[in-house]
Design a protein around this motif. Structure first.
Motif, PDB file in Angstrom:
ATOM      1  N   CYS A  65       0.751  -2.120   0.040  1.00 49.09           N
ATOM      2  CA  CYS A  65      -0.058   0.003   0.233  1.00 49.09           C
ATOM      3  C   CYS A  65       0.626   1.372  -0.159  1.00 49.09           C
ATOM      4  O   CYS A  65       2.450   1.439  -0.305  1.00 49.09           O
ATOM      5  CB  CYS A  65      -0.732  -0.211   1.136  1.00 49.09           C
ATOM      6  N   ASP A  66       0.170   2.596   0.166  1.00 43.50           N
ATOM      7  CA  ASP A  66       1.234   4.033  -0.152  1.00 43.50           C
ATOM      8  C   ASP A  66       1.735   3.697   0.992  1.00 43.50           C
ATOM      9  O   ASP A  66       3.115   4.252   0.384  1.00 43.50           O
ATOM     10  CB  ASP A  66       0.459   4.784  -0.231  1.00 43.50           C
ATOM     11  N   LYS A  67       1.244   3.339   2.204  1.00 42.42           N
ATOM     12  CA  LYS A  67       2.742   3.509   3.389  1.00 42.42           C
ATOM     13  C   LYS A  67       3.810   1.885   3.218  1.00 42.42           C
ATOM     14  O   LYS A  67       4.520   2.285   4.678  1.00 42.42           O
ATOM     15  CB  LYS A  67       1.788   3.699   4.767  1.00 42.42           C
ATOM     16  N   THR A  68       4.051   1.505   2.450  1.00 40.25           N
ATOM     17  CA  THR A  68       4.729  -0.078   2.562  1.00 40.25           C
ATOM     18  C   THR A  68       5.891   0.326   2.146  1.00 40.25           C
ATOM     19  O   THR A  68       6.217   1.529   0.822  1.00 40.25           O
ATOM     20  CB  THR A  68       4.157  -0.752   1.281  1.00 40.25           C
ATOM     21  N   PRO A  69       6.955   0.573   3.362  1.00 44.47           N
ATOM     22  CA  PRO A  69       8.385   1.424   2.262  1.00 44.47           C
ATOM     23  C   PRO A  69       9.012   0.778   1.691  1.00 44.47           C
ATOM     24  O   PRO A  69       8.175  -0.816   0.812  1.00 44.47           O
ATOM     25  CB  PRO A  69       9.449   1.337   3.579  1.00 44.47           C
ATOM     26  N   GLU A  70       9.975   1.156   0.218  1.00 44.53           N
ATOM     27  CA  GLU A  70      10.634   0.305  -0.408  1.00 44.53           C
ATOM     28  C   GLU A  70      11.779  -0.783  -0.318  1.00 44.53           C
ATOM     29  O   GLU A  70      10.808  -1.874  -0.913  1.00 44.53           O
ATOM     30  CB  GLU A  70      11.088   1.662  -1.560  1.00 44.53           C
ATOM     31  N   LYS A  71      11.896  -0.237   0.786  1.00 45.12           N
ATOM     32  CA  LYS A  71      13.109  -1.400   1.389  1.00 45.12           C
ATOM     33  C   LYS A  71      13.150  -0.845   2.770  1.00 45.12           C
ATOM     34  O   LYS A  71      12.596   0.171   3.797  1.00 45.12           O
ATOM     35  CB  LYS A  71      14.607  -1.370   0.725  1.00 45.12           C
ATOM     36  N   PHE A  72      14.263  -2.188   3.720  1.00 50.76           N
ATOM     37  CA  PHE A  72      14.111  -2.222   4.814  1.00 50.76           C
ATOM     38  C   PHE A  72      15.466  -1.300   5.261  1.00 50.76           C
ATOM     39  O   PHE A  72      16.356  -1.743   4.991  1.00 50.76           O
ATOM     40  CB  PHE A  72      14.181  -3.627   5.430  1.00 50.76           C
ATOM     41  N   GLU A  73      14.849  -0.429   6.248  1.00 46.50           N
ATOM     42  CA  GLU A  73      16.209   0.667   6.728  1.00 46.50           C
ATOM     43  C   GLU A  73      16.196   0.805   8.092  1.00 46.50           C
ATOM     44  O   GLU A  73      15.153   0.870   8.953  1.00 46.50           O
ATOM     45  CB  GLU A  73      16.417   2.028   6.366  1.00 46.50           C
ATOM     46  N   LEU A  74      17.401  -0.251   8.681  1.00 49.88           N
ATOM     47  CA  LEU A  74      17.801   0.101   9.679  1.00 49.88           C
ATOM     48  C   LEU A  74      17.223   1.104  11.457  1.00 49.88           C
ATOM     49  O   LEU A  74      18.382   1.721  10.533  1.00 49.88           O
ATOM     50  CB  LEU A  74      17.954  -1.605  10.989  1.00 49.88           C
ATOM     51  N   ALA A  75      16.211   1.187  12.697  1.00 53.04           N
ATOM     52  CA  ALA A  75      16.626   2.433  12.774  1.00 53.04           C
ATOM     53  C   ALA A  75      17.955   2.621  13.932  1.00 53.04           C
ATOM     54  O   ALA A  75      19.033   1.564  14.216  1.00 53.04           O
ATOM     55  CB  ALA A  75      15.926   2.351  14.235  1.00 53.04           C
ATOM     56  N   PRO A  76      18.825   3.325  14.175  1.00 54.27           N
ATOM     57  CA  PRO A  76      20.368   4.015  15.237  1.00 54.27           C
ATOM     58  C   PRO A  76      19.394   3.155  16.511  1.00 54.27           C
ATOM     59  O   PRO A  76      19.974   3.563  16.848  1.00 54.27           O
ATOM     60  CB  PRO A  76      20.878   4.831  14.597  1.00 54.27           C
ATOM     61  N   ASN A  77      19.523   2.219  16.773  1.00 52.90           N
ATOM     62  CA  ASN A  77      19.399   1.169  17.337  1.00 52.90           C
ATOM     63  C   ASN A  77      20.202  -0.198  17.951  1.00 52.90           C
ATOM     64  O   ASN A  77      21.101   0.640  16.744  1.00 52.90           O
ATOM     65  CB  ASN A  77      18.274   0.999  18.948  1.00 52.90           C
ATOM     66  N   PHE A  78      20.342  -0.616  18.571  1.00 53.80           N
ATOM     67  CA  PHE A  78      21.780  -1.261  18.640  1.00 53.80           C
ATOM     68  C   PHE A  78      21.176  -2.430  18.480  1.00 53.80           C
ATOM     69  O   PHE A  78      21.970  -3.069  16.933  1.00 53.80           O
ATOM     70  CB  PHE A  78      21.634  -1.223  20.488  1.00 53.80           C
ATOM     71  N   ALA A  79      20.608  -3.610  19.117  1.00 54.88           N
ATOM     72  CA  ALA A  79      20.494  -4.643  18.035  1.00 54.88           C
ATOM     73  C   ALA A  79      18.804  -5.194  17.428  1.00 54.88           C
ATOM     74  O   ALA A  79      18.948  -6.877  16.680  1.00 54.88           O
ATOM     75  CB  ALA A  79      20.408  -5.992  19.516  1.00 54.88           C
ATOM     76  N   ASN A  80      17.850  -4.206  17.954  1.00 54.62           N
ATOM     77  CA  ASN A  80      16.990  -5.731  17.351  1.00 54.62           C
ATOM     78  C   ASN A  80      16.132  -4.848  16.312  1.00 54.62           C
ATOM     79  O   ASN A  80      16.409  -3.760  15.510  1.00 54.62           O
ATOM     80  CB  ASN A  80      15.106  -5.452  18.397  1.00 54.62           C
TER      81      ASN A  80
END
Ligand code: HEM
Length: 535
Positions: free
Chosen positions: A505-520
């Motif tokens: 849908c419109d809100k589906t990201p094109e690719k995964f980009e991880l947030a800058p936290n540590f591990a999860n």
């Protein structure tokens, strides 16, 4: 002005000190042809982690990609020598062939470092680990999974009733997949492990769901403590930090220890992990239940766990305390719900993006549904679904929920390289196994960025190099809950595809980009997908 000068001097001296230390730790490696540059990268990487600039995963992957052709490179740690294996043969050697030299996960873990985390199966070391693994392994055999299948089927049915009602109102529904699947996996693990209904799917304000969110190290303080725990164990110990809060420790005490005591007093029985833990505590749990065991090797690709003999030399170390059992409940919960929800996120996202794969899977689901008549799906039938197994196997390759694991060297060990040189490993050295990076190395997986379940077809799976596909780790220290996770994820995907399709849908990201936290697996842009009612 003076203060700024003092700070600059302190930083210069600290930087020089760290550089000298890196030189001492890693200098020897240069003689084996391992670039010293790698060690400096490690230091810079840790600074980026501390400043919360990048996710840990990217540091590992950059390091892996940078040293193409090397079998082993320096990794990230300031307390001890640390390496990264970037070769399937070395991974196999360390995790299986020479397992006795690499029994533990990481040297910084031990019982007194953290009252709860230090006693979990994941962190226990040497014979304590061997004894606990032997005690717990019977809980996760296929016969016990069959026993828990009904519990998870009920969770999947509750999930479907809830979402069918919602989707039917408009014919489609956009879901935040992390939240939606977390609610399901928390319910699943709560019911099958802790022995009570979680109610996270039905109840939007569920306190249990909120607690599971608070268990994730996403804020700066928790990330900082996690980093200290992993990279500066001595400082962590000195300040007597604890990764878990009192609230979480109390929750697991009540959920495990108290419930065990209550069940014992009342003589109640439920086919769940807590019941099996009670039997294990009394030494009444047998490893084999031959009659009910399922030959999973015959049924599916990678679902079968090989049972390794991990008998301890000192079998007397079994006087577990209540805290030990509480810690196992905690790790089953913690390691179980977030990883499995990540698997569900990646699978549904990949199916929405790859409609041909989704259609092929729907065809298999429909065929099974037709063959069932009015009956419900069984553990065996679910595991016989070959294409479902291929899709899940590829999702675990494409984005493994645990992007790396480690092994600590526990005795002098000669690691022979292809160039004939030998690295003299010492007790205290660590080797990290970069699960994501090796599963995306074109040397092992052709066109690695393509989501292609056919890699796991009968014709092609034989060409996968041992040690290059390790989403659950490898060897005797492999994930103990893999059967549980696969059963839970397959069950939900099967149920969802009976009724819905997954759409971008419109809100589906094109690719995964991880947030800058540590591990999860926390993404910068959340994954939203649409559930559409099938015709
Ligand atoms: C898709 C889901 C999961 C993935 C990808 C996953 C992955 C992993 C990995 C990579 C390891 C380290 C193995 C190694 O170092 O060789 C591990 C260990 C572990 N996992 Fe899982 N896991 C999953 C689900 C679960 C579940 C559902 C449970 C429990 C119910 C669980 C409990 C554990 C425990 C207790 C360990 C430590 C084992 C030991 O040290 O002996 N995991 N897992």
């Amino acid at each position: 002005m003076d203060i700024i000068l003092i700070i600059i001097w302190i930083l210069i001296i600290a930087g020089w000190f760290l550089y000298k230390r890196a030189k001492i730790v890693y200098e020897e490696l240069e003689s084996y042809g391992i670039p010293y540059e790698g060690a400096i990268n490690s230091y810079w990487g840790i600074i980026e982690l501390l400043l919360m600039k990048r996710h840990f995963f990217y540091l590992i992957d950059d390091q892996y990609k940078k040293f193409k052709g090397q079998q082993i490179v320096p990794a990230f740690n300031l307390s001890q020598r640390s390496f990264m294996a970037r070769d399937a043969e070395i991974i196999k050697q360390i995790t299986i062939k020479d397992f006795d030299s690499f029994v533990n996960h990481d040297q910084s873990f031990n019982g007194d470092i953290d009252s709860l985390q230090g006693k979990m199966l994941f962190t226990l070391v040497d014979d304590e680990w061997r004894n606990m693994r032997n005690t717990l392994s019977p809980i996760f055999t296929s016969s016990k999974m069959k026993m828990m299948f009904g519990i998870l089927s009920d969770c999947a049915s509750d999930f479907m009733v809830h979402y069918e009602k919602k989707v039917k109102e408009t014919g489609k529904l956009v879901i935040n997949s992390k939240e939606t699947f977390s609610r399901f996996t928390v319910d699943g693990i709560c019911s099958a492990v802790l022995g009570f209904k979680g109610d996270c799917v039905e109840n939007e304000d569920s306190e249990l769901y909120k607690l599971s969110v608070r268990m994730q190290p996403v804020d700066i303080w928790s990330t900082f403590k996690f980093l200290l725990f992993f990279f500066f164990a001595n400082i962590y110990k000195f300040f007597k930090f604890q990764l878990t809060t009192k609230e979480i420790r109390d929750f697991f005490y009540n959920a495990i220890v108290k419930v065990m005591k209550e069940r014992e007093q009342n003589g109640t029985f439920r086919p769940d992990v807590i019941q099996l833990l009670m039997q294990a505590k009394k030494g009444q749990l047998k490893v084999q239940d031959k009659e009910n065991e399922v030959n999973e090797a015959e049924l599916s690709n990678f679902s079968a766990n090989i049972e390794y003999d991990v008998k301890a030399k000192n079998t007397k170390l079994t006087n577990w305390t209540d805290e030990h059992y509480m810690a196992q409940g905690f790790i089953f919960f913690f390691a179980g719900y977030d990883t499995t929800q990540t698997l569900l996120q990646v699978t549904t996202y990949s199916l929405a993006k790859n409609k041909d794969v989704q259609q092929k899977l729907i065809d298999e689901v429909d065929e099974v549904v037709a063959s069932l008549g009015d009956a419900s799906i069984s553990y065996e039938t679910l595991h016989k679904m070959q294409y479902l197994d291929m899709v899940i196997s590829e999702a675990l390759r494409y984005w493994p929920p645990a992007s790396a694991t480690t092994r600590g060297c526990n005795r002098d060990y000669d690691l022979k390289l292809n160039n004939g040189k030998v690295i003299k490993m010492k007790p205290g050295d660590d080797v990290s196994l970069p699960i994501y990076s090796i599963q995306h190395d074109p040397k092992y997986f052709e066109d690695p960025e393509k989501f292609d379940p056919e890699r796991f077809s009968d014709e092609r799976k034989g060409s996968i190099v041992d040690g290059s596909y390790i989403p659950f780790g490898y060897g005797p220290r492999v994930c103990i809950g893999s059967r549980f996770a696969l059963m839970e994820a397959k069950l939900l995907i099967f149920n969802l595809l009976r009724k819905f399709t997954f759409e971008v849908c419109d809100k589906t990201p094109e690719k995964f980009e991880l947030a800058p936290n540590f591990a999860n697996f926390e993404l910068k842009e959340k994954i939203f997908i649409e559930l559409k009612l099938r015709n």
